[in-house]
Design an enzyme around this catalytic site. Sequence first.
Site, mmCIF file in Angstrom:
data_model
loop_
_atom_site.group_PDB
_atom_site.id
_atom_site.type_symbol
_atom_site.label_atom_id
_atom_site.label_comp_id
_atom_site.label_asym_id
_atom_site.label_seq_id
_atom_site.Cartn_x
_atom_site.Cartn_y
_atom_site.Cartn_z
ATOM 1 N N PHE A 157 0.843 -1.214 0.000
ATOM 2 C CA PHE A 157 0.000 0.000 0.000
ATOM 3 C C PHE A 157 0.872 1.256 0.000
ATOM 4 C CE2 PHE A 157 -3.682 2.567 1.727
ATOM 5 C CZ PHE A 157 -4.501 2.340 0.639
ATOM 6 N N GLY A 158 1.785 1.284 -0.975
ATOM 7 C CA GLY A 158 2.658 2.452 -1.138
ATOM 8 C C GLY A 158 2.007 3.504 -2.024
ATOM 9 N N ARG A 159 2.879 4.309 -2.645
ATOM 10 C CA ARG A 159 2.401 5.467 -3.428
ATOM 11 C C ARG A 159 1.400 5.101 -4.524
ATOM 12 N NH1 ARG A 159 8.051 7.287 -2.951
ATOM 13 N NH2 ARG A 159 8.404 5.430 -4.179
ATOM 14 N N ILE A 160 1.775 4.100 -5.370
ATOM 15 C CA ILE A 160 0.900 3.774 -6.510
ATOM 16 C C ILE A 160 -0.403 3.165 -5.999
ATOM 17 C CG2 ILE A 160 0.661 2.390 -8.618
ATOM 18 C CD1 ILE A 160 3.734 2.725 -9.000
ATOM 19 N N ALA A 242 2.461 -4.574 -11.020
ATOM 20 C CA ALA A 242 3.718 -4.452 -10.265
ATOM 21 C C ALA A 242 4.871 -5.070 -11.054
ATOM 22 C CB ALA A 242 3.549 -5.099 -8.897
ATOM 23 N N ARG A 243 5.142 -6.334 -10.808
ATOM 24 C CA ARG A 243 6.154 -7.049 -11.578
ATOM 25 C C ARG A 243 5.636 -8.455 -11.846
ATOM 26 N NH1 ARG A 243 7.992 -3.012 -13.091
ATOM 27 N NH2 ARG A 243 10.065 -2.141 -12.777
ATOM 28 N N GLU A 272 8.865 -11.183 -19.729
ATOM 29 C CA GLU A 272 8.542 -10.210 -20.782
ATOM 30 C C GLU A 272 9.595 -10.198 -21.876
ATOM 31 O OE1 GLU A 272 7.731 -6.388 -18.991
ATOM 32 O OE2 GLU A 272 6.381 -7.306 -17.540
ATOM 33 N N HIS A 290 2.890 -4.011 -20.557
ATOM 34 C CA HIS A 290 3.662 -3.181 -19.604
ATOM 35 C C HIS A 290 3.512 -1.682 -19.919
ATOM 36 C CE1 HIS A 290 7.275 -3.459 -16.635
ATOM 37 N NE2 HIS A 290 6.582 -2.353 -16.440
ATOM 38 N N GLY A 292 2.036 0.613 -17.804
ATOM 39 C CA GLY A 292 1.773 1.420 -16.601
ATOM 40 C C GLY A 292 2.195 2.875 -16.719
HETATM 41 C C1 DGY Z 1 8.612 1.096 -13.459
HETATM 42 O O1 DGY Z 1 9.004 2.261 -13.444
HETATM 43 O O2 DGY Z 1 8.868 0.306 -12.549
HETATM 44 C C2 DGY Z 1 7.833 0.663 -14.651
HETATM 45 O O3 DGY Z 1 7.254 -0.580 -14.463
HETATM 46 C C3 DGY Z 1 8.761 0.634 -15.835
HETATM 47 O O4 DGY Z 1 9.896 -0.034 -15.417
#
Ligand code: DGY
Length: 324
Positions: A157-160, A242-243, A272, A290, A292
Site C-alpha cells: 500500500f505504497g504510493r501507486i 507491479a512485476r 517479458e 507493460h 503502466g
Molecule cells: C517502473 O518504473 O517500474 C515501470 O514498471 C517501468 O519499469
Amino acid sequence: MSKPKVILTRKWPEAAEAKAKELFDAVINKDDHKMSIEELKEAMRNADALCPTVSDFQIDSEILNVKNRNCKIVANFGVGFNNIDTEAAKKAGVIVTNTPDVLTDCTADIAMVLLLSVARRIGEGERLVRNREWSGWCPTHMLSTKVTGKKLGFIGFGRIAQAVAQKAHFGFGMEISFYDPYPPSDEIIKKFSAKKFDTLEEVLRDSDFITLHCPGGGSNTNLMNKDRFALMKESAFLINTARGDVVDEAALVQALKDDVIAGAGLDVYAKEPTVTEELLSMNNVVLIPHLGSATTETRVAMGLRSLANVKAFFDGKEPGDRVA
Ligand code: DGY
C-alpha cells in the site's frame, strides 16, 4: 571542465534525450536495440553514469565489477529497480537511484483500466465487435461484474497503491483493504477508511478484487501461488501492474482454468515480452504490454528525474532518489 559521460541504454522520449544532451556528454541509443551484456560492460567502463531500465539485462555483480569500471552511478529509468542487483552495487560502491512519484498517477490509471476491463469484459467485447460477430443488444448479452461498491484489496500500500485507492474509493465507492509489512500512516488509512490486515491471506479471502503493488524479486517472487489463489473468492479478479515474477503464471493459468478465480488483468509478465500461449487463449484475462507508465508526460518526467539524480551526484549532492 568536460561534462560527465552518461549512457542511456534505450531510446528515451525526445524532450528527455534533449535534456540529457544539454546537461551531459550523453550517448543515446538511436536504434533502441537491447544492449548486450558486453555492451553494458563496455558502458560501465566508458561512462561516468549509466541510465538503464526494466527491459535491460540485469545490472548484476559481473557487470558492476567489470575491470576498469569508470561508472559511479546507475540512475534507473523506472521506479522498480529489480533490474539492478542493489546488494552487488552497494558492495561495488556504485550508487543506484530510481524514478518514484512521476509515474504514480499513470500507473494507477492502468490498474483501474485493467480492473474495469476485466470485470466488464471489455477485451472480449471489443474483439466481438472488431470480428463483426456482434448480433445486437439483448438482456442477457455479455453479463459481467459490477465494480462500484465492491471490495478492493491491496498487496502493498505504497504510493501507486494509494493513487489507485483514491480513484477506486472516491470514484467507484470501493471498500479499501490492504496488507503491507510497512503500513502507511494512520492518517492515510483513515482517508480511505481502509481496513488494515495483518496477513496477506486475510486480504485474499476478503476481497472482490486483488491488486498487487509490491516490489518484484527476492521473497516476492511467486508470492501469488496455487495456495494463495485458492484463498481468493471464486468471483474475485487479480490485477497486476507491479512485476510479473510476483505471480506464479502456471498457477494463475490453472486457477483461471479451474474457476478458482474469475479473471485477471495483467500489465506485467514473468518473462517479458513473452506471454504464455495459455494466457493468450483465455477470454477471462485482459493482457496489455507493460503500459503502466507509458504516457508521453510520464516517460519524459521519468527521464528528467533520472537525469536529476545523475546531476545531483556530479554536483556533489546526495541524489534525491537513492536506493543503494
Ligand atoms: C517502473 O518504473 O517500474 C515501470 O514498471 C517501468 O519499469
